[in-house]
Write a protein that holds these residues in place. Structure first.
Motif, PDB file in Angstrom:
ATOM      1  N   LEU A 148       1.284   4.349  -3.209  1.00 27.05           N
ATOM      2  CA  LEU A 148       1.023   5.780  -3.081  1.00 27.05           C
ATOM      3  C   LEU A 148       2.115   6.623  -3.726  1.00 27.05           C
ATOM      4  O   LEU A 148       2.000   7.843  -3.795  1.00 27.05           O
ATOM      5  CB  LEU A 148       0.860   6.154  -1.605  1.00 27.05           C
TER       6      LEU A 148
ATOM      7  N   LYS B  49      -5.300  16.986   1.970  1.00 23.32           N
ATOM      8  CA  LYS B  49      -4.279  17.510   2.885  1.00 23.32           C
ATOM      9  C   LYS B  49      -3.408  18.563   2.214  1.00 23.32           C
ATOM     10  O   LYS B  49      -2.951  19.523   2.849  1.00 23.32           O
ATOM     11  CB  LYS B  49      -3.423  16.361   3.398  1.00 23.32           C
TER      12      LYS B  49
ATOM     13  N   PHE C 299      -9.300   5.880  -0.974  1.00 25.95           N
ATOM     14  CA  PHE C 299      -9.551   6.701   0.217  1.00 25.95           C
ATOM     15  C   PHE C 299      -8.260   7.368   0.691  1.00 25.95           C
ATOM     16  O   PHE C 299      -8.258   8.551   1.066  1.00 25.95           O
ATOM     17  CB  PHE C 299     -10.143   5.821   1.318  1.00 25.95           C
ATOM     18  N   GLN C 300      -7.152   6.630   0.666  1.00 27.18           N
ATOM     19  CA  GLN C 300      -5.882   7.211   1.083  1.00 27.18           C
ATOM     20  C   GLN C 300      -5.451   8.341   0.149  1.00 27.18           C
ATOM     21  O   GLN C 300      -4.932   9.370   0.598  1.00 27.18           O
ATOM     22  CB  GLN C 300      -4.810   6.114   1.134  1.00 27.18           C
TER      23      GLN C 300
ATOM     24  N   LYS D 226     -16.426   5.833   7.672  1.00 27.00           N
ATOM     25  CA  LYS D 226     -15.557   6.487   6.694  1.00 27.00           C
ATOM     26  C   LYS D 226     -16.366   7.414   5.786  1.00 27.00           C
ATOM     27  O   LYS D 226     -15.866   8.465   5.370  1.00 27.00           O
ATOM     28  CB  LYS D 226     -14.839   5.435   5.851  1.00 27.00           C
TER      29      LYS D 226
ATOM     30  N   SER E  18       0.821  -1.212   0.000  1.00 23.29           N
ATOM     31  CA  SER E  18       0.000   0.000   0.000  1.00 23.29           C
ATOM     32  C   SER E  18       0.853   1.260   0.000  1.00 23.29           C
ATOM     33  O   SER E  18       0.583   2.209  -0.733  1.00 23.29           O
ATOM     34  CB  SER E  18      -0.933  -0.006   1.214  1.00 23.29           C
ATOM     35  N   SER E  19       1.907   1.304   0.827  1.00 24.94           N
ATOM     36  CA  SER E  19       2.728   2.510   0.905  1.00 24.94           C
ATOM     37  C   SER E  19       3.445   2.765  -0.415  1.00 24.94           C
ATOM     38  O   SER E  19       3.610   3.896  -0.852  1.00 24.94           O
ATOM     39  CB  SER E  19       3.739   2.370   2.043  1.00 24.94           C
TER      40      SER E  19
ATOM     41  N   TYR F   1      -8.445   4.189  -8.914  1.00 26.32           N
ATOM     42  CA  TYR F   1      -8.377   3.204  -7.828  1.00 26.32           C
ATOM     43  C   TYR F   1      -9.742   2.545  -7.624  1.00 26.32           C
ATOM     44  O   TYR F   1      -9.843   1.335  -7.409  1.00 26.32           O
ATOM     45  CB  TYR F   1      -7.920   3.870  -6.539  1.00 26.32           C
TER      46      TYR F   1
ATOM     47  N   ARG G 190      -9.531   1.081  -0.681  1.00 33.28           N
ATOM     48  CA  ARG G 190      -8.665   1.569   0.399  1.00 33.28           C
ATOM     49  C   ARG G 190      -7.640   2.575  -0.149  1.00 33.28           C
ATOM     50  O   ARG G 190      -7.418   3.636   0.429  1.00 33.28           O
ATOM     51  CB  ARG G 190      -7.950   0.396   1.061  1.00 33.28           C
ATOM     52  N   GLU G 191      -7.002   2.229  -1.282  1.00 34.11           N
ATOM     53  CA  GLU G 191      -6.029   3.135  -1.883  1.00 34.11           C
ATOM     54  C   GLU G 191      -6.693   4.423  -2.357  1.00 34.11           C
ATOM     55  O   GLU G 191      -6.091   5.504  -2.272  1.00 34.11           O
ATOM     56  CB  GLU G 191      -5.336   2.445  -3.060  1.00 34.11           C
TER      57      GLU G 191
ATOM     58  N   ARG H  58      -7.429  11.476   0.944  1.00 31.48           N
ATOM     59  CA  ARG H  58      -6.925  12.168   2.134  1.00 31.48           C
ATOM     60  C   ARG H  58      -5.670  12.964   1.818  1.00 31.48           C
ATOM     61  O   ARG H  58      -5.487  14.093   2.293  1.00 31.48           O
ATOM     62  CB  ARG H  58      -6.662  11.159   3.246  1.00 31.48           C
ATOM     63  N   LYS H  59      -4.789  12.409   1.002  1.00 28.11           N
ATOM     64  CA  LYS H  59      -3.562  13.124   0.648  1.00 28.11           C
ATOM     65  C   LYS H  59      -3.867  14.339  -0.234  1.00 28.11           C
ATOM     66  O   LYS H  59      -3.250  15.398  -0.083  1.00 28.11           O
ATOM     67  CB  LYS H  59      -2.591  12.170  -0.055  1.00 28.11           C
TER      68      LYS H  59
END
Length: 623
Positions: A169, A214, A206-207, A239, A165-166, A196, A203-204, A210-211
């Motif tokens: 991104l 941000k 949603f991440q 969520k 996952s990391s 995605y 999940r990816e 958020r980024k």
């Protein structure tokens, strides 16, 4: 045409190249790895020569000029020149860094940049880096070629699917870093979130959302709605509310679709009171519930058996000018039927038709199901005929529900008659409904009705499977009728290359033995063995009892011996059946000799055997 060198005489010697390499070694880090050439000496030592050496080559053969040559060819739309460069081997050490430079210089012409990107990937068979993927996505998005940009984004996301996952991104990070090097449009971040989702990587997605938020970007409401749908399908209601609160914070404007998604989330959670509070909040923000909202609410009320609230919501729709549609009526009809109020559901059904809505097969099935569950089969039958008159064909579920309804009322013959009637109307009935009805008739010991139905529906192309044949044979043998019908079915099965199972063979054998046709039954057992089935104890007992009943002692003893030798069946009941026959019909000597023969085969006498021997001896002495 660009002139190419034809003679190696223009090239410096190997020793000169090695010497010159040492001079420029300190500056070798300043050059691209693509401008290195490997020379292998006799001792297999690899010597790397830096790009200043290529100054000895002509301009067209110098790899340092490759980017310029490519860009010139692309500008002139000269595909043949690119192919020539490839043929001369200049792309042998072509790197992603050089590809990156070419794409940047072509960003004003997105179609050319994409053509070159695909050429490198497909013709050169070189995998572009994530950075090059991101650059071409930026170029396409800036040029408003959103469809092609999305296709490339999906391809990139798929490539990164199998990494952790990391690591996945890094796509977002590189997209962001590339904004310093080329023209770009913030829409690429919306595309990333959607890509995605399309690949099922919620999940990816949603991440990434958020980024993006941000860093101060504001995704479109459509993108956020897509993310909400993806999250809601994973049953992650918390969520969804986190995303909604983020929408409000960053100034993204929710629309009616947003509120309907969130309403659906609340309805799935089952807290109707929360739903009502949210609707009030929705109306305070200027959004009125639409047909989708009301349909979800009515469905939620029906699932919670709050039928009064569902009907109240239906009436509110009419008051507020939101016309109920087919989904509204079908949902409410389904709720009323499940609540045991089929007549009220039928009244609503007529009201729906009066409003100009044409019920579909699902609407009819919902009401028919309600009538069947309440045992109101006459009403269900009438509704099916109305359904046909209105041009709506009953489906397999319709027929299956009717059969089950009649079965619950012990009226399977009525079900069979209705099926035959539907066939006259050329209603297509599924094989599953036929199977169910034939099985049900057999279980109710109505094999001749089942066989009659089978003969009728076979004329319309129905092909019974092995289970139907075997069940029908078993049912025919259990009835008091002749076994001939069962034997005919067995012959029909074999002719169609359908294999009778052990139950079918057992049923026929037992029936034949009961009709004093034990020799015929034994012949059938041999056929069964040839088909790959082994006789069980029940078949053995049926055959032994049949032979003993017909006083076929020799055949019975021979069969008992072969069963023990061939199939290792040593059943005391079979053994005692013969002992009982001998005690009544033969002398003591024959009985004792039989006992000795059976002990040699492997049979051991038990208490009952001893009783038969004593009885036989008593009869012989006239006691």
């Amino acid at each position: 045409m660009i002139r190419m060198l034809k003679s190696v005489d223009y090239l410096p010697s190997v020793s000169t190249l090695i010497f010159t390499n040492k001079i420029f070694q300190s500056n070798s880090k300043d050059y691209s790895s693509s401008s290195l050439q490997t020379i292998t000496e006799s001792n297999q030592t690899k010597i790397f020569i830096t790009n200043p050496l290529y100054n000895f080559l002509s301009e067209t053969q110098n790899p340092n000029n490759l980017v310029n040559l490519i860009c010139s060819s692309l500008k002139q739309k000269n595909d043949a020149h690119l192919a020539l460069l490839q043929e001369k081997g200049l792309f042998r050490e072509f790197t992603n860094h050089e590809m990156f430079r070419v794409l940047l210089r072509c960003q004003a012409d997105s179609s050319t940049a994409l053509a070159f990107f695909n050429w490198v990937k497909n013709d050169l068979d070189k995998q572009p880096s994530t950075q090059n993927y991101c650059i071409i996505i930026h170029i396409l998005a800036w040029s408003k070629n959103f469809k092609q940009a999305m296709e490339v984004m999906l391809e990139l996301v798929e490539l990164k699917r199998n990494v952790n996952s990391s690591e996945s991104l890094t796509v977002f990070k590189i997209l962001l870093n590339c904004t310093d090097k080329c023209n770009w449009d913030p829409v690429v971040f919306d595309m990333l979130i959607k890509a995605y989702l399309k690949k099922g990587m919620v999940r990816e997605s949603f991440q990434a959302f958020r980024k993006v938020v941000k860093l101060g970007f504001v995704p479109s409401t459509i993108t956020i709605n897509c993310l909400l749908i993806g999250i809601s399908r994973m049953n992650c209601g918390e969520k969804c509310w986190e995303i909604y609160e983020e929408m409000v914070r960053i100034g993204a404007h929710p629309n009616s679709c947003t509120f309907n998604i969130l309403t659906h989330v609340l309805c799935k959670e089952g807290d109707v009171n929360k739903v009502n509070k949210f609707l009030e909040r929705m109306e305070e923000e200027g959004f009125d519930p639409d047909i989708v909202t009301y349909n979800m609410l009515i469905d939620s009320y029906c699932k919670k058996r709050r039928l009064k609230d569902a009907v109240y919501m239906y009436n509110i729709m009419n008051i507020r000018g939101v016309m109920p549609d087919l989904i509204t009526h079908t949902t409410l009809i389904n709720g009323l039927c499940k609540g045991g109020n089929a007549r009220e559901a039928h009244r609503l059904f007529h009201q729906m038709i009066h409003r100009g809505l044409k019920p579909d097969v699902f609407s009819y099935n919902t009401l028919i199901c309600g009538y069947c569950k309440e045992g109101m089969m006459q009403e269900a039958r009438s509704l099916v005929l109305d359904m046909i008159d209105c041009g709506v064909n009953p489906d397999s579920f319709t027929c299956w529900m009717l059969v089950k309804g009649y079965q619950s009322q012990d009226k399977l013959i009525s079900a069979m008659n209705l099926v035959v009637e539907l066939l006259r109307f050329r209603v297509s009935i599924s094989g599953y409904a036929y199977d169910y009805l034939i099985f049900a008739l057999c279980k109710e010991n109505r094999p001749f009705a089942a066989k009659s139905l089978l003969e009728r529906i076979s004329q319309d192309g129905y092909e019974p499977n092995a289970d139907i044949y075997n069940e029908l044979i078993d049912s025919l043998c259990k009835s008091s009728s002749s076994v001939e019908e069962a034997l005919k079915l067995k012959v029909e099965m074999v002719a169609k290359d359908v294999k009778p199972n052990l139950c079918a063979y057992r049923a026929i054998i037992r029936r034949l033995c009961g009709l004093n046709r034990s020799k015929e039954a034994e012949s059938l057992m041999r056929e069964m063995v040839e088909s790959g089935f082994q006789p069980d104890v029940e078949i053995c007992r049926a055959l032994m009892n049949g032979h003993c009943k017909e006083k076929n002692f020799r055949e019975a003893e021979s069969l008992l011996g072969s069963l023990s030798k061939e199939f290792q069946i040593f059943d005391a009941e079979c053994y005692n059946a013969l002992a009982s026959l001998l005690s009544e019909e033969a002398g003591t000597t024959e009985l004792m000799e039989f006992q000795d023969r059976m002990m040699k085969v492997g049979f051991a006498p038990n208490i009952l055997t001893c009783k038969y021997v004593i009885d036989g001896m008593s009869k012989a002495k006239g006691v």
